[in-house]
Design a protein around this motif. Structure first.
Motif, PDB file in Angstrom:
ATOM      1  N   MET A  29       0.672  -1.358  -0.574  1.00 21.60           N
ATOM      2  CA  MET A  29       0.081  -0.428  -0.052  1.00 21.60           C
ATOM      3  C   MET A  29       0.642   1.039  -0.050  1.00 21.60           C
ATOM      4  SD  MET A  29      -3.636   0.341   2.159  1.00 21.60           S
ATOM      5  CE  MET A  29      -2.663   0.882   3.976  1.00 21.60           C
ATOM      6  N   GLU A  30       0.509   2.109  -0.711  1.00 25.01           N
ATOM      7  CA  GLU A  30       1.479   3.188  -0.993  1.00 25.01           C
ATOM      8  C   GLU A  30       0.752   4.711  -1.514  1.00 25.01           C
ATOM      9  OE1 GLU A  30       4.662   3.799  -3.940  1.00 25.01           O
ATOM     10  OE2 GLU A  30       2.891   2.420  -5.433  1.00 25.01           O
ATOM     11  N   TYR A  31       1.176   5.987  -1.077  1.00 19.75           N
ATOM     12  CA  TYR A  31       1.134   6.919  -1.509  1.00 19.75           C
ATOM     13  C   TYR A  31       1.573   7.350  -2.848  1.00 19.75           C
ATOM     14  CZ  TYR A  31      -1.411   7.866   2.655  1.00 19.75           C
ATOM     15  OH  TYR A  31      -2.764   8.080   3.862  1.00 19.75           O
ATOM     16  N   LYS A  32       0.282   7.639  -3.801  1.00 16.98           N
ATOM     17  CA  LYS A  32       0.880   8.278  -4.861  1.00 16.98           C
ATOM     18  C   LYS A  32      -0.133   9.145  -5.707  1.00 16.98           C
ATOM     19  CE  LYS A  32       1.762   4.013  -7.377  1.00 16.98           C
ATOM     20  NZ  LYS A  32       1.065   3.268  -8.775  1.00 16.98           N
ATOM     21  N   ASN A  33       0.978  10.942  -5.359  1.00 18.46           N
ATOM     22  CA  ASN A  33      -0.213  11.704  -5.827  1.00 18.46           C
ATOM     23  C   ASN A  33      -0.511  11.755  -4.784  1.00 18.46           C
ATOM     24  OD1 ASN A  33       1.377  11.641  -8.346  1.00 18.46           O
ATOM     25  ND2 ASN A  33       0.198  11.291  -9.328  1.00 18.46           N
ATOM     26  N   ASN A  34      -0.518  11.592  -3.524  1.00 16.47           N
ATOM     27  CA  ASN A  34      -0.585  12.109  -2.171  1.00 16.47           C
ATOM     28  C   ASN A  34      -2.205  11.192  -2.208  1.00 16.47           C
ATOM     29  OD1 ASN A  34       0.460  13.561  -1.480  1.00 16.47           O
ATOM     30  ND2 ASN A  34      -0.559  15.500  -2.346  1.00 16.47           N
ATOM     31  N   ARG A  35      -2.752   9.782  -3.114  1.00 17.84           N
ATOM     32  CA  ARG A  35      -3.711   9.075  -2.894  1.00 17.84           C
ATOM     33  C   ARG A  35      -3.230   8.120  -2.459  1.00 17.84           C
ATOM     34  NH1 ARG A  35      -5.945   9.878  -8.619  1.00 17.84           N
ATOM     35  NH2 ARG A  35      -7.749   9.096  -8.146  1.00 17.84           N
ATOM     36  N   LEU A  36      -3.852   7.302  -1.802  1.00 16.38           N
ATOM     37  CA  LEU A  36      -3.419   5.836  -1.757  1.00 16.38           C
ATOM     38  C   LEU A  36      -4.027   4.588  -2.092  1.00 16.38           C
ATOM     39  CD1 LEU A  36      -2.092   4.850   1.267  1.00 16.38           C
ATOM     40  CD2 LEU A  36      -4.366   3.820   2.486  1.00 16.38           C
ATOM     41  N   SER A  37      -2.451   3.515  -2.596  1.00 19.20           N
ATOM     42  CA  SER A  37      -3.576   2.655  -3.727  1.00 19.20           C
ATOM     43  C   SER A  37      -3.017   1.342  -3.447  1.00 19.20           C
ATOM     44  CB  SER A  37      -2.872   3.571  -5.232  1.00 19.20           C
ATOM     45  OG  SER A  37      -0.890   3.227  -4.685  1.00 19.20           O
ATOM     46  N   LEU A  38      -3.146   0.377  -4.004  1.00 10.49           N
ATOM     47  CA  LEU A  38      -2.862  -0.956  -3.291  1.00 10.49           C
ATOM     48  C   LEU A  38      -2.156  -1.363  -4.630  1.00 10.49           C
ATOM     49  CD1 LEU A  38      -2.401  -3.193  -1.695  1.00 10.49           C
ATOM     50  CD2 LEU A  38      -5.172  -3.751  -1.573  1.00 10.49           C
ATOM     51  N   ASP A  39      -1.296  -2.198  -5.024  1.00 11.50           N
ATOM     52  CA  ASP A  39      -0.590  -2.503  -6.513  1.00 11.50           C
ATOM     53  C   ASP A  39      -1.463  -2.467  -7.271  1.00 11.50           C
ATOM     54  OD1 ASP A  39       0.200  -4.578  -4.110  1.00 11.50           O
ATOM     55  OD2 ASP A  39      -1.338  -6.336  -4.871  1.00 11.50           O
ATOM     56  N   GLY A  40      -0.946  -1.378  -7.408  1.00 12.70           N
ATOM     57  CA  GLY A  40      -1.495   0.178  -8.551  1.00 12.70           C
ATOM     58  C   GLY A  40      -2.686   0.432  -8.873  1.00 12.70           C
ATOM     59  N   VAL A  41      -3.485   0.108  -7.483  1.00 11.55           N
ATOM     60  CA  VAL A  41      -5.493   0.277  -7.911  1.00 11.55           C
ATOM     61  C   VAL A  41      -5.463   1.447  -6.958  1.00 11.55           C
ATOM     62  CG1 VAL A  41      -7.474  -0.292  -7.843  1.00 11.55           C
ATOM     63  CG2 VAL A  41      -5.563  -1.702  -8.753  1.00 11.55           C
ATOM     64  N   PHE A  42      -6.344   2.550  -7.281  1.00  9.29           N
ATOM     65  CA  PHE A  42      -6.353   4.236  -6.217  1.00  9.29           C
ATOM     66  C   PHE A  42      -7.824   3.251  -5.504  1.00  9.29           C
ATOM     67  CE2 PHE A  42      -3.866   6.247  -9.356  1.00  9.29           C
ATOM     68  CZ  PHE A  42      -2.906   6.572  -8.519  1.00  9.29           C
ATOM     69  N   PHE A  43      -7.027   3.808  -3.979  1.00  9.61           N
ATOM     70  CA  PHE A  43      -9.046   2.819  -3.575  1.00  9.61           C
ATOM     71  C   PHE A  43      -9.624   3.949  -3.325  1.00  9.61           C
ATOM     72  CE2 PHE A  43      -5.574   1.696  -0.845  1.00  9.61           C
ATOM     73  CZ  PHE A  43      -5.777  -0.069  -0.495  1.00  9.61           C
ATOM     74  N   GLU A  44      -9.379   5.533  -4.014  1.00 11.24           N
ATOM     75  CA  GLU A  44     -10.914   6.300  -4.678  1.00 11.24           C
ATOM     76  C   GLU A  44     -12.118   5.605  -5.562  1.00 11.24           C
ATOM     77  OE1 GLU A  44      -9.220   9.484  -5.406  1.00 11.24           O
ATOM     78  OE2 GLU A  44      -9.515  10.279  -3.233  1.00 11.24           O
ATOM     79  N   ASP A  45     -10.462   4.836  -6.985  1.00 17.33           N
ATOM     80  CA  ASP A  45     -11.466   4.551  -7.864  1.00 17.33           C
ATOM     81  C   ASP A  45     -12.397   3.098  -6.549  1.00 17.33           C
ATOM     82  OD1 ASP A  45     -10.955   6.327  -9.327  1.00 17.33           O
ATOM     83  OD2 ASP A  45      -8.565   4.816  -9.711  1.00 17.33           O
ATOM     84  N   ILE A  46     -11.583   2.228  -6.283  1.00 21.25           N
ATOM     85  CA  ILE A  46     -12.437   1.333  -6.041  1.00 21.25           C
ATOM     86  C   ILE A  46     -13.684   1.310  -5.231  1.00 21.25           C
ATOM     87  CG2 ILE A  46     -12.210  -0.741  -4.299  1.00 21.25           C
ATOM     88  CD1 ILE A  46      -8.932  -0.668  -4.198  1.00 21.25           C
ATOM     89  N   CYS A  47     -13.556   2.772  -4.722  1.00 16.87           N
ATOM     90  CA  CYS A  47     -15.083   3.614  -4.022  1.00 16.87           C
ATOM     91  C   CYS A  47     -15.775   3.586  -5.245  1.00 16.87           C
ATOM     92  CB  CYS A  47     -14.627   4.606  -2.836  1.00 16.87           C
ATOM     93  SG  CYS A  47     -15.529   5.041  -2.466  1.00 16.87           S
ATOM     94  N   SER A  48     -15.135   4.218  -6.038  1.00 15.73           N
ATOM     95  CA  SER A  48     -15.797   4.513  -7.046  1.00 15.73           C
ATOM     96  C   SER A  48     -17.134   3.426  -7.562  1.00 15.73           C
ATOM     97  CB  SER A  48     -15.202   5.333  -8.304  1.00 15.73           C
ATOM     98  OG  SER A  48     -14.762   6.405  -7.893  1.00 15.73           O
ATOM     99  N   LYS A  49     -16.168   2.260  -7.742  1.00 14.77           N
ATOM    100  CA  LYS A  49     -16.965   1.069  -8.227  1.00 14.77           C
ATOM    101  C   LYS A  49     -17.815   0.639  -7.282  1.00 14.77           C
ATOM    102  CE  LYS A  49     -16.371  -1.296 -11.520  1.00 14.77           C
ATOM    103  NZ  LYS A  49     -15.363  -2.922 -12.640  1.00 14.77           N
ATOM    104  N   HIS A  50     -17.543   0.205  -6.124  1.00 15.34           N
ATOM    105  CA  HIS A  50     -17.706  -0.383  -4.999  1.00 15.34           C
ATOM    106  C   HIS A  50     -18.227   0.151  -3.614  1.00 15.34           C
ATOM    107  CE1 HIS A  50     -17.236  -3.927  -7.912  1.00 15.34           C
ATOM    108  NE2 HIS A  50     -15.877  -3.873  -7.996  1.00 15.34           N
ATOM    109  N   SER A  51     -18.757   0.803  -3.925  1.00 10.12           N
ATOM    110  CA  SER A  51     -18.817   2.352  -2.581  1.00 10.12           C
ATOM    111  C   SER A  51     -18.339   1.580  -0.985  1.00 10.12           C
ATOM    112  CB  SER A  51     -20.341   1.883  -2.685  1.00 10.12           C
ATOM    113  OG  SER A  51     -20.700   2.617  -1.563  1.00 10.12           O
ATOM    114  N   THR A  52     -18.854   1.908  -0.082  1.00  8.76           N
ATOM    115  CA  THR A  52     -17.841   1.849   0.759  1.00  8.76           C
ATOM    116  C   THR A  52     -19.702   1.015   1.975  1.00  8.76           C
ATOM    117  OG1 THR A  52     -18.165   3.939   1.615  1.00  8.76           O
ATOM    118  CG2 THR A  52     -16.076   3.571   0.918  1.00  8.76           C
ATOM    119  N   PRO A  53     -19.038   0.432   2.904  1.00 12.08           N
ATOM    120  CA  PRO A  53     -17.271  -0.422   3.410  1.00 12.08           C
ATOM    121  C   PRO A  53     -16.981  -0.947   2.674  1.00 12.08           C
ATOM    122  CG  PRO A  53     -20.057  -0.439   5.219  1.00 12.08           C
ATOM    123  CD  PRO A  53     -20.323   0.046   4.388  1.00 12.08           C
TER     124      PRO A  53
END
Ligand code: LLP
Length: 405
Positions: free
Chosen positions: A1-25
């Motif tokens: 897990m790392e920040y890229k351009n201040n956005r947290l990502s996992l193995d190259g995928v941004f959590f924000e993008d996961i949220c757009s697709k699958h929402s929370t929690p």
């Protein structure tokens, strides 16, 4: 897990993008991390040793299939878990079945499937197995799970090796078990087993348990030598970077060094395979005083209320730490429903957070308390997100409550 351009990502995928697709929690897992942990076990064991993933820590069929594809077996503790691993066509010769409360139905099912070992936890269970194999005119492979009377230093709820614990066969009952086994040639005693608890950081407890078992092996009056020693699971993982834990490599090497080469080893890891591979993403719903109410709660992830467990929580948008402390709480009507009382980021309503080290005993211990629907599970693999369990719907949730007029 790392920040890229201040956005947290996992193995190259941004959590924000996961949220757009699958929402929370939502639960999110890294395939890479699971594979890397598996590999750490595989490259350090001998060719006849076996790693049986502890299904209770995470039982999603996709994850079980991934683990099975790497040659691992499974440690199951119920007819349901046995059913799940048989469903993905796991090799029955790599399944061990532990648990203090196996029913006659569970045992019959395991015996009919000729699994590698039923890890017997009491004299009464052994008598029941004896009855079943006679009735079915078949045989069963077993191991005796002994209680080594070792109280390891961990949370009291995670400790399973002390004399007061309900787990394992007491030393005083061992000779009675041996008498049954010797008199019945369709019960094959293949090994001995122990499991002293979870979240164990200090290897000296494992060492004491192994030495106890080796002593018992010497004392056993048996027709043939045992094939394996099952050392259970329990290796602690790092919830925070500065936690002091043994690596998988060090752990396996140390165990292997203590046990003679003619005895094969079985490891039953749960947390050390999937714990650090999983995350729970959630959104801040409300902020009042110093309390952030998020949309995940103890129904989704119960480790903090139940064991006082501390998980590292990070904001999805990078922020510097605040000098004020915040409480991260869930939406459930219980005061124990919180994740952290020392959270150092001043977040706003709508912000996303990720609760780390949630891959083990996260989703698998989730419930529908407060009539909440279970979150989805997403696997990140080759920079792609794969939905491996859909979000529960209201119709799914009420489907078992039949007969309403
Ligand atoms: N083998 C047996 C017989 C077990 O009972 C367990 C866990 C394991 C292996 C795997 O242990 P691990 O490697 O995952 O520590 N819900 C608690 C943990 C309960 C563990 C129960 N038995 C938690 O969230 O910390």
């Amino acid at each position: 897990m790392e920040y890229k351009n201040n956005r947290l990502s996992l193995d190259g995928v941004f959590f924000e993008d996961i949220c757009s697709k699958h929402s929370t929690p939502s639960y999110i897992y890294s395939r890479n991390e699971i594979l890397s942990n598996i590999n750490s076990y595989k490259i350090n064991i001998d060719s006849d040793d076996l790693v049986c993933f502890s299904v209770k820590s995470s039982n999603n069929l996709h994850i079980l299939k991934l683990i099975s594809s790497q040659g691992l077996g499974f440690d199951v503790v119920s007819g349901g878990e046995l059913n799940k691993v048989l469903y993905i066509n796991a090799d029955t010769n790599k399944i061990v079945f532990s648990g203090v409360g196996k029913t006659e139905q569970d045992l019959t099912y395991a015996i009919k499937n000729n699994i590698k070992s039923i890890n017997v936890e009491s004299l009464s269970e052994l008598k029941l197995i004896s009855k079943i194999v006679q009735e079915l005119d078949t045989s069963a492979n077993i191991a005796l799970r002994l209680n080594p009377e070792i109280k390891s230093k961990t949370h009291p709820y995670l400790e399973t090796g002390s004399s007061e614990s309900k787990f394992g066969i007491a030393k005083s009952e061992l000779h009675k078990c041996m008498r049954i086994i010797k008199n019945q040639n369709n019960i094959n005693l293949k090994g001995l087993a122990f499991h002293i608890g979870s979240e164990i950081k200090d290897f000296s407890y494992f060492k004491r348990a192994i030495n106890f078992m080796l002593d018992q092996i010497k004392l056993l009056d048996m027709n043939k030598p045992i094939e394996f020693l099952d050392v259970g699971g329990g290796l602690a993982i790092k919830y925070f970077d500065n936690d002091k834990t043994l690596s998988i490599e060090e752990f396996v090497k140390k165990v292997r060094m203590l046990v003679p080469n003619d005895i094969n080893l079985i490891f039953e890891p749960g947390k050390s395979i999937v714990g650090n591979a999983g995350y729970l993403m959630s959104k801040v719903l409300y902020k009042k005083k110093n309390i952030l109410i998020i949309d995940a709660g103890m129904s989704d992830h119960i480790r903090t209320p139940l064991y006082g467990a501390k998980h590292n929580i990070l904001p999805v948008r990078k922020k510097s730490k605040s000098k004020n402390k915040f409480t991260v709480a869930g939406p459930i009507c219980e005061s124990a429903d919180y994740f952290d009382k020392n959270f150092r980021y001043s977040l706003d309503e709508g912000d996303l957070v990720v609760i780390g080290s949630s891959g083990a005993y996260g989703f698998s211990m989730s419930s529908n308390y407060n009539a909440r629907l279970k979150p989805p599970e997403v696997l990140i693999s080759n920079k792609q997100m794969r939905l491996i369990r859909k979000r529960e719907t209201f119709d799914d949730y009420i489907s078992e409550e039949t007969g309403l007029e």
